[in-house]
Write an enzyme that holds these catalytic residues in place. Sequence first.
Site, PDB file in Angstrom:
ATOM      1  N   ASP A 149     -90.051 -95.305 114.719  1.00 17.75           N
ATOM      2  CA  ASP A 149     -90.300 -94.053 115.431  1.00 17.75           C
ATOM      3  C   ASP A 149     -89.266 -93.889 116.549  1.00 17.75           C
ATOM      4  O   ASP A 149     -89.250 -94.681 117.500  1.00 17.75           O
ATOM      5  CB  ASP A 149     -91.719 -94.083 116.002  1.00 17.75           C
ATOM      6  CG  ASP A 149     -92.129 -92.758 116.625  1.00 17.75           C
ATOM      7  OD1 ASP A 149     -91.373 -91.777 116.490  1.00 17.75           O
ATOM      8  OD2 ASP A 149     -93.193 -92.716 117.259  1.00 17.75           O
ATOM      9  N   LYS A 185     -90.204 -87.504 112.124  1.00 17.74           N
ATOM     10  CA  LYS A 185     -89.166 -87.908 113.073  1.00 17.74           C
ATOM     11  C   LYS A 185     -88.363 -89.103 112.589  1.00 17.74           C
ATOM     12  O   LYS A 185     -87.141 -89.114 112.702  1.00 17.74           O
ATOM     13  CB  LYS A 185     -89.807 -88.226 114.435  1.00 17.74           C
ATOM     14  CG  LYS A 185     -90.396 -87.025 115.155  1.00 17.74           C
ATOM     15  CD  LYS A 185     -90.890 -87.401 116.539  1.00 17.74           C
ATOM     16  CE  LYS A 185     -92.069 -88.379 116.463  1.00 17.74           C
ATOM     17  NZ  LYS A 185     -92.597 -88.705 117.826  1.00 17.74           N
ATOM     18  N   HIS A 349     -96.341 -88.575  68.485  1.00 15.73           N
ATOM     19  CA  HIS A 349     -97.147 -88.453  69.702  1.00 15.73           C
ATOM     20  C   HIS A 349     -97.548 -86.996  69.905  1.00 15.73           C
ATOM     21  O   HIS A 349     -96.727 -86.160  70.272  1.00 15.73           O
ATOM     22  CB  HIS A 349     -96.325 -88.960  70.892  1.00 15.73           C
ATOM     23  CG  HIS A 349     -97.134 -89.199  72.124  1.00 15.73           C
ATOM     24  ND1 HIS A 349     -96.615 -89.759  73.269  1.00 15.73           N
ATOM     25  CD2 HIS A 349     -98.442 -88.948  72.412  1.00 15.73           C
ATOM     26  CE1 HIS A 349     -97.546 -89.831  74.199  1.00 15.73           C
ATOM     27  NE2 HIS A 349     -98.658 -89.345  73.691  1.00 15.73           N
ATOM     28  N   HIS A 355     -93.955 -84.793  69.976  1.00 16.97           N
ATOM     29  CA  HIS A 355     -92.645 -85.428  69.950  1.00 16.97           C
ATOM     30  C   HIS A 355     -92.780 -86.782  69.258  1.00 16.97           C
ATOM     31  O   HIS A 355     -93.878 -87.215  68.896  1.00 16.97           O
ATOM     32  CB  HIS A 355     -92.078 -85.600  71.369  1.00 16.97           C
ATOM     33  CG  HIS A 355     -92.884 -86.513  72.244  1.00 16.97           C
ATOM     34  ND1 HIS A 355     -93.991 -86.084  72.957  1.00 16.97           N
ATOM     35  CD2 HIS A 355     -92.766 -87.843  72.511  1.00 16.97           C
ATOM     36  CE1 HIS A 355     -94.516 -87.104  73.622  1.00 16.97           C
ATOM     37  NE2 HIS A 355     -93.791 -88.180  73.374  1.00 16.97           N
ATOM     38  N   LYS A 547     -80.138 -53.016  84.518  1.00 16.66           N
ATOM     39  CA  LYS A 547     -81.588 -53.242  84.407  1.00 16.66           C
ATOM     40  C   LYS A 547     -82.177 -52.103  83.590  1.00 16.66           C
ATOM     41  O   LYS A 547     -82.241 -50.964  84.050  1.00 16.66           O
ATOM     42  CB  LYS A 547     -82.227 -53.302  85.792  1.00 16.66           C
ATOM     43  CG  LYS A 547     -83.665 -53.810  85.779  1.00 16.66           C
ATOM     44  CD  LYS A 547     -84.202 -53.964  87.180  1.00 16.66           C
ATOM     45  CE  LYS A 547     -85.551 -54.686  87.162  1.00 16.66           C
ATOM     46  NZ  LYS A 547     -86.539 -54.033  86.313  1.00 16.66           N
ATOM     47  N   ASP A 549     -84.817 -49.762  81.613  1.00 12.14           N
ATOM     48  CA  ASP A 549     -86.131 -49.242  81.979  1.00 12.14           C
ATOM     49  C   ASP A 549     -87.043 -49.267  80.761  1.00 12.14           C
ATOM     50  O   ASP A 549     -87.337 -48.234  80.158  1.00 12.14           O
ATOM     51  CB  ASP A 549     -85.967 -47.810  82.507  1.00 12.14           C
ATOM     52  CG  ASP A 549     -87.105 -47.416  83.440  1.00 12.14           C
ATOM     53  OD1 ASP A 549     -87.124 -46.260  83.875  1.00 12.14           O
ATOM     54  OD2 ASP A 549     -87.969 -48.263  83.701  1.00 12.14           O
ATOM     55  N   GLU A 692     -82.241 -47.638  86.515  1.00 13.27           N
ATOM     56  CA  GLU A 692     -83.126 -48.294  87.469  1.00 13.27           C
ATOM     57  C   GLU A 692     -82.387 -49.193  88.450  1.00 13.27           C
ATOM     58  O   GLU A 692     -82.766 -49.313  89.608  1.00 13.27           O
ATOM     59  CB  GLU A 692     -84.167 -49.116  86.695  1.00 13.27           C
ATOM     60  CG  GLU A 692     -85.202 -49.789  87.557  1.00 13.27           C
ATOM     61  CD  GLU A 692     -86.209 -50.584  86.717  1.00 13.27           C
ATOM     62  OE1 GLU A 692     -86.152 -50.477  85.487  1.00 13.27           O
ATOM     63  OE2 GLU A 692     -87.022 -51.290  87.300  1.00 13.27           O
TER      64      GLU A 692
END
Length: 835
Positions: A149, A185, A349, A355, A547, A549, A692
Amino acid sequence: MTLSGRAAEHLVRVDGHRLRLTNLEKVLYPNTGTTKGEVIDYYSRVAGVLLPHLAGRPVTRKRWPEGVGTETEPGPSFFAKHLETGAPGWLKRVGISHSTGSKDYPLVDETAALVYLAQVASLELHVPQWRFSADGGKNNPDRLVLDLDPGPGTGLLECAEVARLAREILVGMGLEPVPVTSGSKGIHLYAALSGAQTADQISGIAKELARAIEADHPDLAVSQMAKAQRDGRVFIDWSQNNGSKTTIAPYSLRGRSLPTVAAPRTWDELADPGLDHLTFEQVLQRVESSDDPLAALGFHAGARQDAHGPLSAYIAKRAADRTPEPVPTNALGHTASSGQLPRFVIQEHHASRLHWDLRLEHDGVLVSWAVPRGIPHSVARNSLAVSTEDHPLEYLDFSGTIPKGEYGAGDMTIWDTGRYELEKWRDDEIIFTAEGSPGGPLGRVRLALIRTQGDGEKSSWLLHRMKTDAAGAVQRDVVPVNAQPAPAPSTSTSTSTSTSTSTSTSTSTSTSTSTADLRPMLSTITTPGLARAAVKRWAEQPWVEIKWDGVRALGVWDGERLRLRARSGNDITAKYPELTAQDLGLGSEPAIFDGEIVALDKDGRPSFSRLQSRMNLSQTREIEREMPQTPVHYYLFDLLAVGDNDATSLPLASRRELLESLTPRTASSITVPPVFDDVDAALSAAREFALEGVVVKNPNSPYQHGTRSEDWLKVKLTRMQEVVVGGIRPGKAHVIGSLLVGIPDGDNLQYAGRVGSGFSDATLKLLERKLNPLRTDVNPFHGVPAADAADALWLSPEVVAEVEFAEFTPGGMLRHARWRGLRADKATTEVKREA
């Protein structure tokens, strides 16, 4: 998650337990805007490395229900030992007697318990250095801790200097300490113990160690508790080893002004002059890319011996009383076998994701890899193999069901087993010939494992099938049932495996035409990748897309037809026959695309309003009638898979090249829109055509499904807001004169005003059919003015819509809101106020 009345809550199932999450948007760290939802996400993602340090120990929580506040106005907090009355019944607990009576402490050994603690704002998790015994008593401590500390005038660098002095002494005692920057600290030092000494004995040892350092370095260190002695020196707090004391758990958050973490570090890091505490974002990156430096200390009670052995990570994740798997009592493994060829096993598994586990006997343990798509069935395909913890040799013949809530939960069977001839074993390359059981599915096959990324556990490897076996015979194709070759790391990769053999991958040689090939990948994709609102500067050479719409959709191509899935996961194939009922010319290989379904207006611009007349139809006859009036197009902007190859790990620029190579130039319904390299130019183009906005992307980024990534930033030109519909004000010509809408704010559905324009007659009729069944007597909103509530018809808040608006008023109302349309692809839980 659904909104009910005035409370926003999210019902989730974790480790088989049902949990109710609330106030996910509540800010717990005001300085960074970190929300409770992000805290829950953090604890969920670090569970694998945090739980071993909590398991078997009583957990004292420090809670901040109203958040941590700021340095000048800290939020109220309190320590919680006794488990609160409202805690779920499945949460394990053990009582400890105190002078004030017995207190039930939680036992936190599964992710669900972490999620619950985060839900009740338990930011800090403190534990002692001992674990419970089987009968509920206290075992001797299994670790020693020193809390360094810094006193006034000192900091982390001085603590690091003291840590190095302590390490020298501890190593001389046969103990190798690991440092943890506390997130507050100073620095904590942990060292594993055999469990032979009592807490009092360990406290005595720690005290003498602290005194020895103080005696040799009186200007640097102090071992006395008095704060007056600490100016300019580092206090070595040895008392944390007392049986009644607790220390912040490694990987726990701290209730500081910033969301820092008690983070395990390496000794090389402690030598860095820029050493600092880590935030939770930094810790998440470390957890995903490297091993836990404290893994050797995270073992379960009852398996504490030889903590630094090769099986320590395996033991840390399992307890013999909770899993049928073999759990050895020490971490050393067996003596390496001699005189016979080493053994191997391949296990199928059925865990959270199907997998195959490949395990090779080596140096007394089973060195293990998880192979998501099984042993490659041809030399033209490589499988991804992810290194996992070493397993005990007893696992060679293990099969059974690992219970829910335990690590690796699910059914495990032996796919094939036998012995192998080793040609090469290096840290980055292994070549061997494996011969399975007589008549088994593997046969005799020569394989190479080549490390491509990372070190140790969780490192990535390629599993390559060689052209010939050890005797020179050409290999036949074999593959586990439903297993598929792993994704290649790039569209063209060559890696040397010996002086005479090389591996190569290509995305253009598969002949499969079945969507079954893509099922393992599709099962992991819940929602497409999402963009964040732009809050930072983008790269100097960005990748910019318009973008569009429309409605987001993942397209699954089987070589002849396209199936479409909305971002909600719903199958929307039947809604758009012009895209799904014909061969679009996307080639013979299966593939997964990401894109936007759009409807164009008379000027050729995407129109969300026009798309409303298609996206809300479900009857075949209605769809066929509307198709000529409102045809749709599929604008493709990303590729997730092609053939047998998962493309999500490739850079965006490489995925784009693949996408363009697969897309026909003449298909009228399929478009791959252009990409801009200048944000301002893209915004100008979008503004000119009344679009947009744009999405700015990192061209080097992988595809991250289901998350809002900083690599995708949306920049809107018009202000739009998703809202939850919660009421109707009657009109004259129609039942609906205007709609009352709100935006979730913590537990409340905050009233955001009325929407009374932008409705066509057809839209109003559609809304009447959709909203009338939701009528209720309960006002779902918080803060509705009396005038708006006077004649309101209340609705159960289950419908999401989108509106255009000019601005938010100071009181949070939408000014000049205009209806755009329903958002059937959005859940109420996704609605939040736009910046």
